[in-house]
Scaffold this motif. Structure first.
Motif, PDB file in Angstrom:
ATOM      1  N   VAL A 188      -2.018   6.669  96.425  1.00  0.00           N
ATOM      2  CA  VAL A 188      -2.703   7.490  97.417  1.00  0.00           C
ATOM      3  C   VAL A 188      -3.515   6.607  98.360  1.00  0.00           C
ATOM      4  O   VAL A 188      -3.483   6.780  99.576  1.00  0.00           O
ATOM      5  CB  VAL A 188      -3.591   8.532  96.703  1.00  0.00           C
ATOM      6  N   ARG A 189      -4.243   5.647  97.808  1.00  0.00           N
ATOM      7  CA  ARG A 189      -5.055   4.749  98.628  1.00  0.00           C
ATOM      8  C   ARG A 189      -4.165   3.910  99.555  1.00  0.00           C
ATOM      9  O   ARG A 189      -4.470   3.748 100.742  1.00  0.00           O
ATOM     10  CB  ARG A 189      -5.888   3.836  97.726  1.00  0.00           C
ATOM     11  N   ASP A 190      -3.038   3.415  99.045  1.00  0.00           N
ATOM     12  CA  ASP A 190      -2.125   2.628  99.868  1.00  0.00           C
ATOM     13  C   ASP A 190      -1.528   3.467 100.996  1.00  0.00           C
ATOM     14  O   ASP A 190      -1.382   2.996 102.123  1.00  0.00           O
ATOM     15  CB  ASP A 190      -1.009   2.025  99.022  1.00  0.00           C
ATOM     16  N   ARG A 191      -1.190   4.721 100.695  1.00  0.00           N
ATOM     17  CA  ARG A 191      -0.647   5.594 101.736  1.00  0.00           C
ATOM     18  C   ARG A 191      -1.701   5.851 102.799  1.00  0.00           C
ATOM     19  O   ARG A 191      -1.405   5.855 103.995  1.00  0.00           O
ATOM     20  CB  ARG A 191      -0.165   6.916 101.121  1.00  0.00           C
ATOM     21  N   TRP A 192      -2.947   6.079 102.390  1.00  0.00           N
ATOM     22  CA  TRP A 192      -4.035   6.274 103.336  1.00  0.00           C
ATOM     23  C   TRP A 192      -4.169   5.054 104.240  1.00  0.00           C
ATOM     24  O   TRP A 192      -4.290   5.180 105.463  1.00  0.00           O
ATOM     25  CB  TRP A 192      -5.344   6.562 102.621  1.00  0.00           C
TER      26      TRP A 192
END
Length: 108
Positions: free
Chosen positions: A69-73
């Protein structure tokens, strides 16, 4: 026998494909849980990313964790920054989509 098991495992694991709708769900969940209320690289912020992933996983066809999720953000944020820089240099570009304006708000 082991190669058969590996072949079955590859068939079972779905590919991770993000769509604009999934991106919108991510941004909405980020607005709700606000991971930016905590300092970077803290356990509290990591827990919020895990909570976001946990809330999104049932509606996605692949498993998520806090890092996904953090990488996608970060990818969405970087794409938007590049687009905004191009808009500054150019003219006549279409107005931003709803998710882009929401991402801009989160960047502030």
């Amino acid at each position: 026998m082991t190669s058969q098991l590996a072949a079955q495992t590859k068939k079972i694991s779905p590919t991770k494909k993000w769509s604009p709708e999934k991106d919108d769900q991510l941004v909405k969940e980020m607005i709700t849980l606000d991971p930016f209320q905590y300092r970077e690289r803290t356990q509290q912020r990591g827990k919020v990313w895990q909570d976001i992933a946990g809330n999104l996983s049932p509606s996605f066809d692949f498993n998520l964790d806090g890092r996904n999720v953090r990488d996608r953000w970060n990818l969405l944020k970087d794409k938007l920054k590049a687009k905004l820089n191009n808009e500054i240099r150019g003219s006549g570009i279409a107005p931003p989509a709803l998710s882009e304006t929401t991402i801009e708000d989160l960047l502030r």
